[in-house]
Design an enzyme around this catalytic site. Structure first.
Site, PDB file in Angstrom:
ATOM      1  N   MET A  12      -3.786  -7.096  -7.322  1.00  0.00           N
ATOM      2  CA  MET A  12      -3.302  -8.278  -8.019  1.00  0.00           C
ATOM      3  C   MET A  12      -4.413  -9.166  -8.583  1.00  0.00           C
ATOM      4  SD  MET A  12      -0.160  -7.821  -7.919  1.00  0.00           S
ATOM      5  CE  MET A  12       0.604  -9.352  -8.372  1.00  0.00           C
ATOM      6  N   HIS A  44       1.775   1.192 -13.254  1.00  0.00           N
ATOM      7  CA  HIS A  44       2.601   0.036 -13.623  1.00  0.00           C
ATOM      8  C   HIS A  44       4.067   0.464 -13.521  1.00  0.00           C
ATOM      9  CE1 HIS A  44       3.652  -3.764 -15.504  1.00  0.00           C
ATOM     10  NE2 HIS A  44       4.514  -3.081 -16.253  1.00  0.00           N
ATOM     11  N   ILE A  65      -7.649  -9.884 -11.182  1.00  0.00           N
ATOM     12  CA  ILE A  65      -8.054  -9.454 -12.529  1.00  0.00           C
ATOM     13  C   ILE A  65      -9.482  -8.895 -12.462  1.00  0.00           C
ATOM     14  CG2 ILE A  65      -8.488 -10.265 -14.903  1.00  0.00           C
ATOM     15  CD1 ILE A  65      -5.566 -10.378 -14.159  1.00  0.00           C
ATOM     16  N   LEU A  66      -9.696  -7.751 -13.112  1.00  0.00           N
ATOM     17  CA  LEU A  66     -11.061  -7.216 -13.202  1.00  0.00           C
ATOM     18  C   LEU A  66     -11.665  -7.700 -14.526  1.00  0.00           C
ATOM     19  CD1 LEU A  66     -10.600  -3.538 -11.960  1.00  0.00           C
ATOM     20  CD2 LEU A  66     -11.546  -5.487 -10.693  1.00  0.00           C
ATOM     21  N   ASN A 103      -4.446   2.690 -13.430  1.00  0.00           N
ATOM     22  CA  ASN A 103      -3.506   1.738 -12.850  1.00  0.00           C
ATOM     23  C   ASN A 103      -2.101   2.315 -12.894  1.00  0.00           C
ATOM     24  OD1 ASN A 103      -2.603  -0.911 -11.906  1.00  0.00           O
ATOM     25  ND2 ASN A 103      -1.749  -1.178 -13.967  1.00  0.00           N
ATOM     26  N   GLY A 117       0.773  -1.236   0.000  1.00  0.00           N
ATOM     27  CA  GLY A 117       0.000   0.000   0.000  1.00  0.00           C
ATOM     28  C   GLY A 117       0.800   1.279   0.000  1.00  0.00           C
ATOM     29  N   THR A 118       2.044   1.253  -0.494  1.00  0.00           N
ATOM     30  CA  THR A 118       2.820   2.507  -0.508  1.00  0.00           C
ATOM     31  C   THR A 118       2.235   3.500  -1.503  1.00  0.00           C
ATOM     32  OG1 THR A 118       4.398   1.719  -2.169  1.00  0.00           O
ATOM     33  CG2 THR A 118       4.950   1.339   0.158  1.00  0.00           C
ATOM     34  N   ASN A 119       1.623   3.007  -2.578  1.00  0.00           N
ATOM     35  CA  ASN A 119       0.968   3.936  -3.527  1.00  0.00           C
ATOM     36  C   ASN A 119      -0.313   4.488  -2.918  1.00  0.00           C
ATOM     37  OD1 ASN A 119       2.315   4.228  -6.277  1.00  0.00           O
ATOM     38  ND2 ASN A 119       2.551   2.061  -5.847  1.00  0.00           N
TER      39      ASN A 119
HETATM   40  C1  GRF Z   1       4.046  -1.221  -7.083  1.00  0.00           C
HETATM   41  O1  GRF Z   1       5.353  -1.474  -7.556  1.00  0.00           O
HETATM   42  C2  GRF Z   1       3.147  -0.945  -8.253  1.00  0.00           C
HETATM   43  O2  GRF Z   1       3.804  -0.355  -9.345  1.00  0.00           O
HETATM   44  C3  GRF Z   1       2.719  -2.304  -8.661  1.00  0.00           C
HETATM   45  O3  GRF Z   1       2.617  -3.065  -7.477  1.00  0.00           O
HETATM   46  C4  GRF Z   1       3.419  -2.475  -6.475  1.00  0.00           C
HETATM   47  C5  GRF Z   1       2.481  -2.161  -5.344  1.00  0.00           C
HETATM   48  O4  GRF Z   1       3.115  -1.550  -4.342  1.00  0.00           O
HETATM   49  N1  GRF Z   1       1.469  -2.235  -9.364  1.00  0.00           N
HETATM   50  P1  GRF Z   1       2.239  -0.932  -3.136  1.00  0.00           P
HETATM   51  O5  GRF Z   1       1.265  -2.009  -2.667  1.00  0.00           O
HETATM   52  O6  GRF Z   1       1.539   0.274  -3.660  1.00  0.00           O
HETATM   53  O7  GRF Z   1       3.289  -0.625  -2.126  1.00  0.00           O
END
Ligand code: GRF
Length: 209
Positions: free
Chosen positions: A91, A110, A93-94, A108, A12-14
């Site tokens: 992770m 990536h 699939i939708l 999304n 969940g860092t994003n």
């Molecule tokens: C990130 O590297 C993002 O690019 C990819 O999965 C990872 C998720 O990281 N889709 P986080 O759960 O947001 O830390």
């Protein structure tokens, strides 16, 4: 004020970058209304709880089939009145039913410069290992709209990150997250919420600052 729903599966860092951007007033006209996790153990849920954000777990494995999973996801999205869905390390699939219903309303992040190192099987560390194996000098991150093709939707923002001589996949992943992902994802969400993204022939035109 648009309702943003963030889909997560892991650290969940994003999500945290989006929470911080909201709290710093960097995402005008949008708020994180809820978090959906495919994994009950995701640390992303701890982050949501800390910030008082409602959350729900919908595990694909716990569903009898893809149709049940789709129905659970769609009823949740209706319940929270989602205006924008952000996949942040999600992770599962939708189904095409979801991506069609929410066309140009799902984005999304990536961890590569699409169309390099993307598509089925390219996720997490595998993306960065593929970049190192190929020997690219520049990689980066991409925010794109989601359609029925994995990592195939129209590109919104990209940001380059240089590869260093002694990089491992772990070191490169960390740099791409810190320098690119956590920067362009909140920016893309803010542009969407401020209606600054125009779609022309499946290409995204970003309204100038
Ligand atoms: C990130 O590297 C993002 O690019 C990819 O999965 C990872 C998720 O990281 N889709 P986080 O759960 O947001 O830390």
């Amino acid at each position: 004020m648009l309702n943003i729903v963030v889909f997560v599966s892991g650290g969940g860092t994003n999500l945290q970058a989006l929470i911080d951007a909201c709290e710093q007033g960097k995402i005008k006209n949008g708020k994180i209304a809820a978090v959906l996790s495919s994994n009950a153990k995701a640390y992303a849920l701890t982050r949501a709880k800390k910030h008082g954000i409602p959350y729900k777990v919908i595990s694909r494995k716990a569903c009898v089939n893809a149709q049940e999973h789709t129905q659970k996801v769609l009823s949740f999205l209706e319940e929270v009145q989602a205006d924008l869905i952000v996949l942040a390390g999600f992770m599962s699939i939708l189904s095409k039913e979801v991506t069609d219903l929410y066309a140009y309303k799902i984005i999304n992040i990536h961890p590569s410069l699409i169309p390099s190192f993307c598509g089925n099987g390219f996720y997490g560390l595998k993306v960065h290992q593929a970049a190192l194996n190929y020997g690219v000098k520049v990689t980066g991150a991409t925010v794109h709209f989601v359609n029925e093709i994995t990592d195939g939707g129209a590109i919104i923002l990209q940001k380059p990150v240089f590869v260093h001589r002694n990089d491992t996949a772990e070191i490169l992943q960390k740099r791409v997250m810190e320098q690119a992902e956590w920067d362009i994802l909140p920016k893309a969400v803010s542009l969407f919420c401020e209606s600054k993204l125009q779609i022309v022939n499946n290409h995204v035109i970003v309204e100038e600052e």
